[in-house]
Design a protein around this motif. Structure first.
Motif, short mmCIF file in Angstrom:
data_model
loop_
_atom_site.label_atom_id
_atom_site.label_comp_id
_atom_site.label_asym_id
_atom_site.label_seq_id
_atom_site.Cartn_x
_atom_site.Cartn_y
_atom_site.Cartn_z
N TYR B 28 -42.28 -3.79 -0.05
CA TYR B 28 -42.78 -5.05 0.49
C TYR B 28 -42.83 -5.08 2.01
CZ TYR B 28 -42.49 -6.59 -4.25
OH TYR B 28 -42.69 -6.70 -5.59
N LYS B 29 -42.54 -3.93 2.63
CA LYS B 29 -42.60 -3.88 4.08
C LYS B 29 -44.03 -4.21 4.52
CE LYS B 29 -39.14 -2.16 6.42
NZ LYS B 29 -38.13 -1.26 6.87
N ARG B 30 -44.15 -5.03 5.52
CA ARG B 30 -45.43 -5.34 6.12
C ARG B 30 -46.40 -6.08 5.23
NH1 ARG B 30 -46.92 -1.53 10.91
NH2 ARG B 30 -44.80 -1.01 11.51
N SER B 31 -45.96 -6.62 4.11
CA SER B 31 -46.88 -7.48 3.38
C SER B 31 -46.44 -8.90 3.65
CB SER B 31 -46.88 -7.17 1.89
OG SER B 31 -45.72 -7.65 1.29
N VAL B 32 -47.44 -9.77 3.90
CA VAL B 32 -47.12 -11.13 4.35
C VAL B 32 -46.37 -11.89 3.25
CG1 VAL B 32 -48.10 -13.29 5.17
CG2 VAL B 32 -49.13 -11.12 5.83
N LEU B 33 -46.84 -11.73 2.02
CA LEU B 33 -46.23 -12.49 0.94
C LEU B 33 -45.00 -11.81 0.36
CD1 LEU B 33 -49.39 -13.82 -0.87
CD2 LEU B 33 -47.85 -15.04 0.64
N GLY B 34 -44.85 -10.54 0.67
CA GLY B 34 -43.64 -9.82 0.25
C GLY B 34 -43.38 -9.91 -1.24
N VAL B 35 -42.15 -10.29 -1.54
CA VAL B 35 -41.69 -10.25 -2.92
C VAL B 35 -42.44 -11.27 -3.79
CG1 VAL B 35 -39.83 -11.93 -2.86
CG2 VAL B 35 -39.56 -9.87 -4.22
N LEU B 36 -43.09 -12.25 -3.14
CA LEU B 36 -43.92 -13.20 -3.89
C LEU B 36 -44.99 -12.51 -4.72
CD1 LEU B 36 -44.82 -16.37 -1.79
CD2 LEU B 36 -43.84 -16.23 -4.08
N TRP B 37 -45.40 -11.32 -4.27
CA TRP B 37 -46.43 -10.59 -5.01
C TRP B 37 -45.99 -10.24 -6.42
CZ3 TRP B 37 -51.21 -10.87 -4.44
CH2 TRP B 37 -51.80 -10.97 -3.18
N SER B 38 -44.68 -10.05 -6.58
CA SER B 38 -44.19 -9.75 -7.92
C SER B 38 -44.48 -10.89 -8.87
CB SER B 38 -42.68 -9.51 -7.89
OG SER B 38 -42.43 -8.29 -7.26
N LEU B 39 -44.52 -12.12 -8.32
CA LEU B 39 -44.83 -13.27 -9.16
C LEU B 39 -46.33 -13.48 -9.27
CD1 LEU B 39 -42.27 -15.79 -7.60
CD2 LEU B 39 -41.88 -14.13 -9.39
N LEU B 40 -47.00 -13.34 -8.12
CA LEU B 40 -48.43 -13.64 -8.08
C LEU B 40 -49.27 -12.62 -8.83
CD1 LEU B 40 -49.28 -14.86 -4.48
CD2 LEU B 40 -49.66 -16.04 -6.64
N TYR B 41 -48.89 -11.37 -8.69
CA TYR B 41 -49.73 -10.31 -9.22
C TYR B 41 -49.98 -10.44 -10.72
CZ TYR B 41 -51.78 -5.70 -9.67
OH TYR B 41 -52.64 -4.68 -9.93
N PRO B 42 -48.92 -10.58 -11.53
CA PRO B 42 -49.18 -10.73 -12.96
C PRO B 42 -49.93 -12.01 -13.30
CG PRO B 42 -46.86 -11.00 -12.51
CD PRO B 42 -47.49 -10.53 -11.25
N LEU B 43 -49.67 -13.08 -12.52
CA LEU B 43 -50.39 -14.33 -12.75
C LEU B 43 -51.89 -14.16 -12.55
CD1 LEU B 43 -48.40 -17.32 -11.20
CD2 LEU B 43 -49.18 -17.04 -13.54
N LEU B 44 -52.24 -13.53 -11.44
CA LEU B 44 -53.65 -13.35 -11.14
C LEU B 44 -54.30 -12.40 -12.13
CD1 LEU B 44 -53.44 -13.16 -7.25
CD2 LEU B 44 -54.19 -15.07 -8.67
N GLN B 45 -53.54 -11.34 -12.45
CA GLN B 45 -54.07 -10.37 -13.41
C GLN B 45 -54.34 -11.06 -14.74
OE1 GLN B 45 -51.25 -7.39 -14.42
NE2 GLN B 45 -52.78 -5.81 -14.76
N MET B 46 -53.40 -11.91 -15.13
CA MET B 46 -53.56 -12.63 -16.38
C MET B 46 -54.75 -13.57 -16.31
SD MET B 46 -51.42 -15.64 -17.90
CE MET B 46 -52.34 -16.51 -16.67
N ALA B 47 -54.91 -14.22 -15.15
CA ALA B 47 -56.02 -15.15 -15.00
C ALA B 47 -57.34 -14.42 -15.21
CB ALA B 47 -55.97 -15.79 -13.61
N VAL B 48 -57.46 -13.23 -14.62
CA VAL B 48 -58.70 -12.47 -14.78
C VAL B 48 -58.92 -12.14 -16.26
CG1 VAL B 48 -59.83 -10.28 -14.28
CG2 VAL B 48 -58.58 -11.47 -12.49
N MET B 49 -57.88 -11.63 -16.89
CA MET B 49 -58.04 -11.26 -18.30
C MET B 49 -58.32 -12.48 -19.17
SD MET B 49 -55.23 -8.32 -18.90
CE MET B 49 -55.91 -7.26 -20.15
N ALA B 50 -57.68 -13.59 -18.84
CA ALA B 50 -57.91 -14.80 -19.63
C ALA B 50 -59.36 -15.22 -19.54
CB ALA B 50 -56.99 -15.91 -19.14
N VAL B 51 -59.90 -15.19 -18.32
CA VAL B 51 -61.30 -15.58 -18.16
C VAL B 51 -62.20 -14.61 -18.92
CG1 VAL B 51 -63.17 -15.74 -16.49
CG2 VAL B 51 -60.95 -16.74 -15.97
N VAL B 52 -61.94 -13.33 -18.75
CA VAL B 52 -62.82 -12.34 -19.38
C VAL B 52 -62.78 -12.48 -20.91
CG1 VAL B 52 -63.13 -9.87 -19.83
CG2 VAL B 52 -62.70 -10.68 -17.52
#
Lengths: 244, 266
Positions: B28-52
């Motif tokens: 998570y070095k140098r990423s603005v959202l840092g550890v938040l990505w662990s939460l966001l990433y699966p959510l967004l991934q799921m959103a894409v799959m849900a739409v598809v």
């Protein structure tokens, strides 16, 4: 303390060959009889032992098997044949900073590299200030190591590696790193560790240092022991053989 | 024997924790959202799959909250693919270190599986948010007493992944091609695991083949609890524990037999 019993170390030189389909294909087409596997005996039936408190030097030309012995004693490699017995915790001072992660800060690396060297958490917390002090890097503790100069990295690594009172010390050349001041300081620190009454296995090409420090010397050539014995006599013989 | 293994394990827990925290810091070095990505990433991934799948392909599942269905499978498969992949590369990646200091080699794949495991625990947060806040009157999921059994499925998944990580990292020493081969296998595996579809849409013969996929059982286990509020069947329990223990022990044996040879291929 250290017992090396009839140890042989065989490296398979053919290992890299025949490793890809391309090479296998070429070999089939070329109809050449496949060469017998080539081996290289890095060590051949080597036996010796080191008693507690002894400082034993290893001498011999490049490729004689000195570093292989150090690697076997420190547990990095297992011998092909024979037995090695080591009683006590080994502190290998073979290559410094092996466990560094360049992305991390100096502070984080002290803990990471300390853990790699086998130190406990408690020990590191106690010695943290001492490490920082010795490394002269107090102002750079929270800077990622990738921004360090190579001299600074070496200073930090050296300070972490030499913080222990080791039971068995394995030294591949006396290290003197950093600027002139630190070179002197690090050299003295190592000499101090070696002379401190611990058991030492010491590889060096400097016969002067060997003569100064060692109680006994093992002369290796082509993976075999040529002679073991008194420092002065063997060093002189070795010197004559090499340059006379 | 077991005592010796445990003593050895204990001696190196500090190193292991250091390596896990190293991975965290570096990731998570140098990423603005840092550890938040662990939460966001699966959510967004799921959103894409849900739409598809629910909007484009019109997947329907009667009486089931599709988002939760998708998410339960996705978080587990994501863990599996990321952990097995990084465990596989961990031995070859740490050759320079292994060549200099003695460190028990199992630490490398194991610490990778643990590191991804902590990430996995973080992804359970969005999963529970979706469980609590989505679905209509018919399909709303409720937290029930069987949730206490969920850790069992996750533990099985972990053991299975560690075992496979041992096997893959051993192979990778002798055959680097495995990096590419396993990448393809993972892609296949994802489609052959009922993550976004239900296994009942397949023919009975095919269903039997899918039964051999351990991941299916782990996911199914959590789904019967989360989606259907029921205790998983005995059969399900046995499949989970059987496959995970078998692969874990098999992996340990292979790794132990071959680990002394690793250094010659460094």
């Amino acid at each position: 303390m250290i017992t090396v019993d009839k140890v042989s170390m065989k490296f398979d030189l053919g290992m890299e060959k025949n490793f890809s389909f391309k090479q296998a294909f070429i070999n089939i087409l070329s109809f050449k009889k496949r060469k017998k596997k080539e081996y290289f005996m890095a060590l051949n039936n080597v036996s010796f032992n080191v008693k507690k408190g002894e400082v034993v030097g290893l001498i011999g030309s490049n490729g004689a098997g000195k570093s292989t012995i150090l690697k076997i004693v420190s547990g990095v490699m297992k011998p092909t044949k024979g037995k090695v017995e080591v009683n006590g915790v080994v502190s290998p001072m073979i290559e410094l900073g092996a466990g560094f992660d360049l992305e991390l800060t100096a502070r984080e690396n002290i803990y990471l590299n300390g853990a790699v060297m086998g130190y406990s958490k408690k020990f590191l917390e106690e010695k943290f200030d001492e490490i920082v002090e010795f490394s002269e890097l107090k102002d750079f503790l929270d800077v990622p190591v990738k921004n360090f100069s190579s001299g600074m990295v070496a200073k930090l690594a050296f300070s972490i590696a030499t913080i222990v009172d080791p039971e068995i010390l394995i030294v591949d050349e006396i290290l003197s790193v950093g600027d002139i001041k630190f070179q002197e300081k690090s050299k003295n620190k190592m000499l101090e560790m070696i002379k401190g009454g611990t058991t030492v296995l010491f590889v060096s090409h400097s016969l002067e240092q060997i003569k100064e420090l060692c109680t006994r010397v093992i002369w290796l050539e082509h993976g075999e022991i040529v002679k073991i014995g008194d420092t002065e006599t063997i060093c002189n013989e070795y010197y004559k053989k090499q340059l006379g | 024997m077991l005592g010796r293994i445990l003593a050895n394990f204990k001696r190196y827990t500090f190193l292991m924790s250091q390596m896990v925290s190293r991975d965290f810091k570096v990731k998570y070095k140098r990423s603005v959202l840092g550890v938040l990505w662990s939460l966001l990433y699966p959510l967004l991934q799921m959103a894409v799959m849900a739409v598809v799948f629910s909007q484009m392909f019109k997947f329907r599942m009667e009486g089931v909250n599709y988002l939760v269905y998708l998410m339960t499978g996705l978080v587990m498969f994501n863990y599996f693919s990321e952990a097995s992949n990084s465990a596989m590369t961990s031995i070859v990646g740490n050759f320079p270190l292994m060549n200099k200091v003695y460190i028990p080699k199992y630490i490398f794949p194991l610490s990778k599986c643990l590191f991804v495991g902590i990430n996995f625990l973080l992804t359970l947060i969005p999963l529970f948010i979706i469980i609590l806040f989505t679905g209509d009157a018919n399909t709303h999921c409720v937290i029930n007493i069987y949730y206490l059994c969920l850790p069992f499925a996750y533990l099985c998944l972990f053991l299975f992944t560690v075992g496979l990580g041992f096997i893959l990292s051993t192979i990778s020493v002798f055959l680097r091609d495995i990096f590419y081969i396993f990448g393809i296998i993972l892609t296949m595996w994802q489609y052959f695991t009922p993550i976004f579809y239900d296994i009942t849409i397949l023919t009975p013969q095919l269903q039997k083949v899918f039964y051999l996929n351990p991941l299916y059982h782990y996911i199914d286990f959590t789904r019967s609890i989360i989606l259907y509020n029921t205790m998983p069947s005995i059969n399900n329990w046995l499949w989970c524990i059987g496959t995970s223990l078998f692969v874990f022990i098999f992996g340990c044996i292979i790794f132990k037999l071959k680990q002394d040879k690793f250094i010659y291929y460094a």
